[in-house]
Design a protein around this motif. Structure first.
Motif, PDB file in Angstrom:
ATOM      1  N   GLN A  63      59.308  53.048  43.465  1.00 50.31           N
ATOM      2  CA  GLN A  63      58.274  52.766  44.443  1.00 50.31           C
ATOM      3  C   GLN A  63      57.079  53.678  44.220  1.00 50.31           C
ATOM      4  OE1 GLN A  63      61.290  52.404  48.147  1.00 50.31           O
ATOM      5  NE2 GLN A  63      59.193  51.746  48.602  1.00 50.31           N
ATOM      6  N   SER A  64      55.895  53.112  44.462  1.00 41.98           N
ATOM      7  CA  SER A  64      54.680  53.914  44.363  1.00 41.98           C
ATOM      8  C   SER A  64      53.635  53.433  45.360  1.00 41.98           C
ATOM      9  CB  SER A  64      54.119  53.840  42.932  1.00 41.98           C
ATOM     10  OG  SER A  64      53.760  52.504  42.614  1.00 41.98           O
ATOM     11  N   PRO A  65      52.794  54.340  45.866  1.00 42.34           N
ATOM     12  CA  PRO A  65      52.862  55.777  45.650  1.00 42.34           C
ATOM     13  C   PRO A  65      54.012  56.382  46.450  1.00 42.34           C
ATOM     14  CG  PRO A  65      51.194  55.291  47.275  1.00 42.34           C
ATOM     15  CD  PRO A  65      51.710  53.954  46.794  1.00 42.34           C
ATOM     16  N   SER A  66      54.410  57.580  46.141  1.00 43.52           N
ATOM     17  CA  SER A  66      55.457  58.235  46.919  1.00 43.52           C
ATOM     18  C   SER A  66      54.899  58.722  48.253  1.00 43.52           C
ATOM     19  CB  SER A  66      56.062  59.400  46.140  1.00 43.52           C
ATOM     20  OG  SER A  66      55.060  60.305  45.749  1.00 43.52           O
ATOM     21  N   ASN A  67      53.626  59.080  48.247  1.00 45.19           N
ATOM     22  CA  ASN A  67      52.944  59.501  49.470  1.00 45.19           C
ATOM     23  C   ASN A  67      51.555  58.889  49.501  1.00 45.19           C
ATOM     24  OD1 ASN A  67      54.399  61.641  51.202  1.00 45.19           O
ATOM     25  ND2 ASN A  67      54.809  62.296  49.120  1.00 45.19           N
TER      26      ASN A  67
ATOM     27  N   VAL B  74      74.006  37.275  48.964  1.00 44.46           N
ATOM     28  CA  VAL B  74      75.297  36.608  48.884  1.00 44.46           C
ATOM     29  C   VAL B  74      75.720  36.120  50.259  1.00 44.46           C
ATOM     30  CG1 VAL B  74      76.069  37.877  46.864  1.00 44.46           C
ATOM     31  CG2 VAL B  74      76.510  38.801  49.124  1.00 44.46           C
ATOM     32  N   SER B  75      76.534  35.105  50.273  1.00 50.73           N
ATOM     33  CA  SER B  75      76.910  34.472  51.532  1.00 50.73           C
ATOM     34  C   SER B  75      77.931  35.292  52.291  1.00 50.73           C
ATOM     35  CB  SER B  75      77.458  33.077  51.272  1.00 50.73           C
ATOM     36  OG  SER B  75      78.598  33.155  50.433  1.00 50.73           O
ATOM     37  N   SER B  76      78.715  36.064  51.602  1.00 50.57           N
ATOM     38  CA  SER B  76      79.700  36.867  52.307  1.00 50.57           C
ATOM     39  C   SER B  76      80.157  37.979  51.379  1.00 50.57           C
ATOM     40  CB  SER B  76      80.906  36.028  52.742  1.00 50.57           C
ATOM     41  OG  SER B  76      81.581  35.516  51.622  1.00 50.57           O
ATOM     42  N   GLY B  77      80.818  38.936  51.968  1.00 49.88           N
ATOM     43  CA  GLY B  77      81.379  39.994  51.154  1.00 49.88           C
ATOM     44  C   GLY B  77      80.356  41.024  50.728  1.00 49.88           C
ATOM     45  N   ALA B  78      80.705  41.726  49.712  1.00 46.94           N
ATOM     46  CA  ALA B  78      79.920  42.880  49.309  1.00 46.94           C
ATOM     47  C   ALA B  78      78.534  42.494  48.832  1.00 46.94           C
ATOM     48  CB  ALA B  78      80.645  43.638  48.195  1.00 46.94           C
ATOM     49  N   ASN B  79      77.556  43.193  49.335  1.00 51.29           N
ATOM     50  CA  ASN B  79      76.190  43.031  48.835  1.00 51.29           C
ATOM     51  C   ASN B  79      75.600  44.420  48.796  1.00 51.29           C
ATOM     52  OD1 ASN B  79      73.757  41.820  48.024  1.00 51.29           O
ATOM     53  ND2 ASN B  79      72.986  42.010  50.095  1.00 51.29           N
ATOM     54  N   VAL B  80      75.549  44.986  47.632  1.00 46.13           N
ATOM     55  CA  VAL B  80      75.082  46.357  47.517  1.00 46.13           C
ATOM     56  C   VAL B  80      73.578  46.367  47.392  1.00 46.13           C
ATOM     57  CG1 VAL B  80      75.211  48.483  46.195  1.00 46.13           C
ATOM     58  CG2 VAL B  80      77.220  47.017  46.389  1.00 46.13           C
ATOM     59  N   LEU B  81      72.906  46.913  48.385  1.00 37.78           N
ATOM     60  CA  LEU B  81      71.467  47.126  48.305  1.00 37.78           C
ATOM     61  C   LEU B  81      71.221  48.488  47.684  1.00 37.78           C
ATOM     62  CD1 LEU B  81      71.361  44.689  50.241  1.00 37.78           C
ATOM     63  CD2 LEU B  81      69.583  45.900  51.513  1.00 37.78           C
ATOM     64  N   THR B  82      70.422  48.517  46.630  1.00 42.41           N
ATOM     65  CA  THR B  82      70.010  49.773  46.017  1.00 42.41           C
ATOM     66  C   THR B  82      68.587  50.063  46.455  1.00 42.41           C
ATOM     67  OG1 THR B  82      71.426  49.356  44.100  1.00 42.41           O
ATOM     68  CG2 THR B  82      69.719  51.035  43.878  1.00 42.41           C
ATOM     69  N   PHE B  83      68.398  51.205  47.112  1.00 39.41           N
ATOM     70  CA  PHE B  83      67.099  51.562  47.671  1.00 39.41           C
ATOM     71  C   PHE B  83      66.309  52.446  46.718  1.00 39.41           C
ATOM     72  CE2 PHE B  83      66.904  50.162  52.072  1.00 39.41           C
ATOM     73  CZ  PHE B  83      68.216  49.835  52.349  1.00 39.41           C
ATOM     74  N   GLY B  84      64.991  52.311  46.802  1.00 38.88           N
ATOM     75  CA  GLY B  84      64.106  53.274  46.188  1.00 38.88           C
ATOM     76  C   GLY B  84      63.951  54.483  47.099  1.00 38.88           C
ATOM     77  N   ALA B  85      63.182  55.454  46.632  1.00 34.90           N
ATOM     78  CA  ALA B  85      62.990  56.691  47.403  1.00 34.90           C
ATOM     79  C   ALA B  85      61.975  56.517  48.520  1.00 34.90           C
ATOM     80  CB  ALA B  85      62.559  57.821  46.481  1.00 34.90           C
ATOM     81  N   GLY B  86      61.236  55.414  48.493  1.00 35.69           N
ATOM     82  CA  GLY B  86      60.322  55.127  49.582  1.00 35.69           C
ATOM     83  C   GLY B  86      58.894  55.569  49.327  1.00 35.69           C
ATOM     84  N   SER B  87      57.986  54.988  50.082  1.00 34.74           N
ATOM     85  CA  SER B  87      56.580  55.389  50.109  1.00 34.74           C
ATOM     86  C   SER B  87      56.274  55.883  51.515  1.00 34.74           C
ATOM     87  CB  SER B  87      55.656  54.207  49.787  1.00 34.74           C
ATOM     88  OG  SER B  87      55.792  53.773  48.458  1.00 34.74           O
ATOM     89  N   ARG B  88      55.911  57.161  51.601  1.00 37.67           N
ATOM     90  CA  ARG B  88      55.593  57.729  52.912  1.00 37.67           C
ATOM     91  C   ARG B  88      54.132  57.471  53.216  1.00 37.67           C
ATOM     92  NH1 ARG B  88      57.890  61.182  56.346  1.00 37.67           N
ATOM     93  NH2 ARG B  88      59.552  61.629  54.833  1.00 37.67           N
ATOM     94  N   LEU B  89      53.863  56.722  54.281  1.00 36.52           N
ATOM     95  CA  LEU B  89      52.502  56.393  54.678  1.00 36.52           C
ATOM     96  C   LEU B  89      52.126  57.186  55.921  1.00 36.52           C
ATOM     97  CD1 LEU B  89      49.935  54.618  54.501  1.00 36.52           C
ATOM     98  CD2 LEU B  89      51.112  52.964  55.966  1.00 36.52           C
ATOM     99  N   THR B  90      50.999  57.863  55.846  1.00 35.07           N
ATOM    100  CA  THR B  90      50.458  58.580  57.000  1.00 35.07           C
ATOM    101  C   THR B  90      49.074  58.022  57.290  1.00 35.07           C
ATOM    102  OG1 THR B  90      51.657  60.596  56.394  1.00 35.07           O
ATOM    103  CG2 THR B  90      49.828  60.818  57.957  1.00 35.07           C
ATOM    104  N   VAL B  91      48.903  57.539  58.492  1.00 37.75           N
ATOM    105  CA  VAL B  91      47.611  56.990  58.912  1.00 37.75           C
ATOM    106  C   VAL B  91      46.965  57.972  59.887  1.00 37.75           C
ATOM    107  CG1 VAL B  91      46.412  55.057  59.948  1.00 37.75           C
ATOM    108  CG2 VAL B  91      48.505  54.652  58.647  1.00 37.75           C
ATOM    109  N   LEU B  92      45.820  58.497  59.503  1.00 36.87           N
ATOM    110  CA  LEU B  92      45.145  59.502  60.336  1.00 36.87           C
ATOM    111  C   LEU B  92      44.222  58.863  61.359  1.00 36.87           C
ATOM    112  CD1 LEU B  92      44.266  62.081  57.538  1.00 36.87           C
ATOM    113  CD2 LEU B  92      46.258  62.061  59.061  1.00 36.87           C
TER     114      LEU B  92
END
Lengths: 117, 113
Positions: free
Chosen positions: A6-10, A99-117
């Motif tokens: 993910q980008s940007p990180s901040n 998938v309709s049922s059962g295991a569904n592994v979501l792999t997450f990114g580290a995220g984008s931290r948004l700050t609105v001033l």
């Protein structure tokens, strides 16, 4: 790639500006999700993509939020006319497929931290 | 409307203790219940998961207990270590093809040495 990127990180922006957040999912993962994590809150679902289509946009909080995915890969989340309440960490996740049922592994990114001033 | 409720919000235990995190859900159609672990500055990562037709699942020091009739499930961490200090999220998956997860509010765990 090896993981979800993910980008940007901040990102710090002024109220009223537009921002774009990018997600590059794991190669071969057809399902892509955007979540929002606010301070002290859980993960709030925003939108789900299967390939390039978005069959579930139910979590987008307002029409200022939009997302697209091209080539079945990279996704961009756009927030127009940002407000202070948009400040949060925006997380992207991918999986091999919805998938309709059962295991569904979501792999997450580290995220984008948004700050609105 | 909070479809998955998680408690406590925060938890402090001594090393070797057994922290327990609880979740309750509303929709009986949910068909998969994972737990995610998140360290500061990182995205959540899948820790352990259970299907609703199973009452308990154990992986290493982590155990999920599942009570279908009460619509509750919990995470137990045996012999907790300082390295387990993190935020833990329970989740429930919508039925159907989206794979969408609904998350609880999260529990911040601190394991003191």
């Amino acid at each position: 790639g090896a993981g979800v990127s993910q980008s940007p990180s901040n990102k710090v922006t002024e109220k009223g500006k537009d921002v774009e957040l990018r997600c590059d999912p794991i190669s071969g993962h057809t399902a892509l999700y955007w979540y929002r994590q606010s301070l002290g809150q859980g993960l709030e679902f925003l939108i789900y993509f299967q390939g390039n289509s978005a069959p579930d946009k139910s979590g987008l909080p307002s029409d200022r939020f939009s997302a697209e995915r091209t080539g079945g890969s990279v996704s961009t989340l756009t927030i127009q006319r940002t407000q202070q309440e948009d400040s949060a960490v925006y997380l992207c996740a991918s999986s091999r497929r919805g998938v309709s049922s059962g295991a569904n592994v979501l792999t997450f990114g580290a995220g984008s931290r948004l700050t609105v001033l | 409307q909070q479809q998955v409720k998680q408690s406590p919000q925060s938890l402090i235990v001594q090393k070797g203790g057994i922290p327990i995190i609880n979740c309750a859900y509303e929709n009986t159609a949910f068909d998969y219940f994972p737990w995610y672990q998140q360290f500061p500055g990182k995205g959540p990562a899948l820790l352990i998961a259970i299907r609703p037709d199973v009452s308990e699942k154990k992986e290493g020091r982590f155990t999920i207990s599942f009570n279908k009739s009460a619509k509750q499930f919990s995470l137990h961490i045996m012999d907790s270590q300082p390295g387990d200090s993190a935020t833990y999220f329970c989740a429930a998956k919508w039925p159907g093809n989206t794979g969408k997860l609904i998350f609880g509010q999260g529990t911040t765990l601190q394991v003191k040495p």
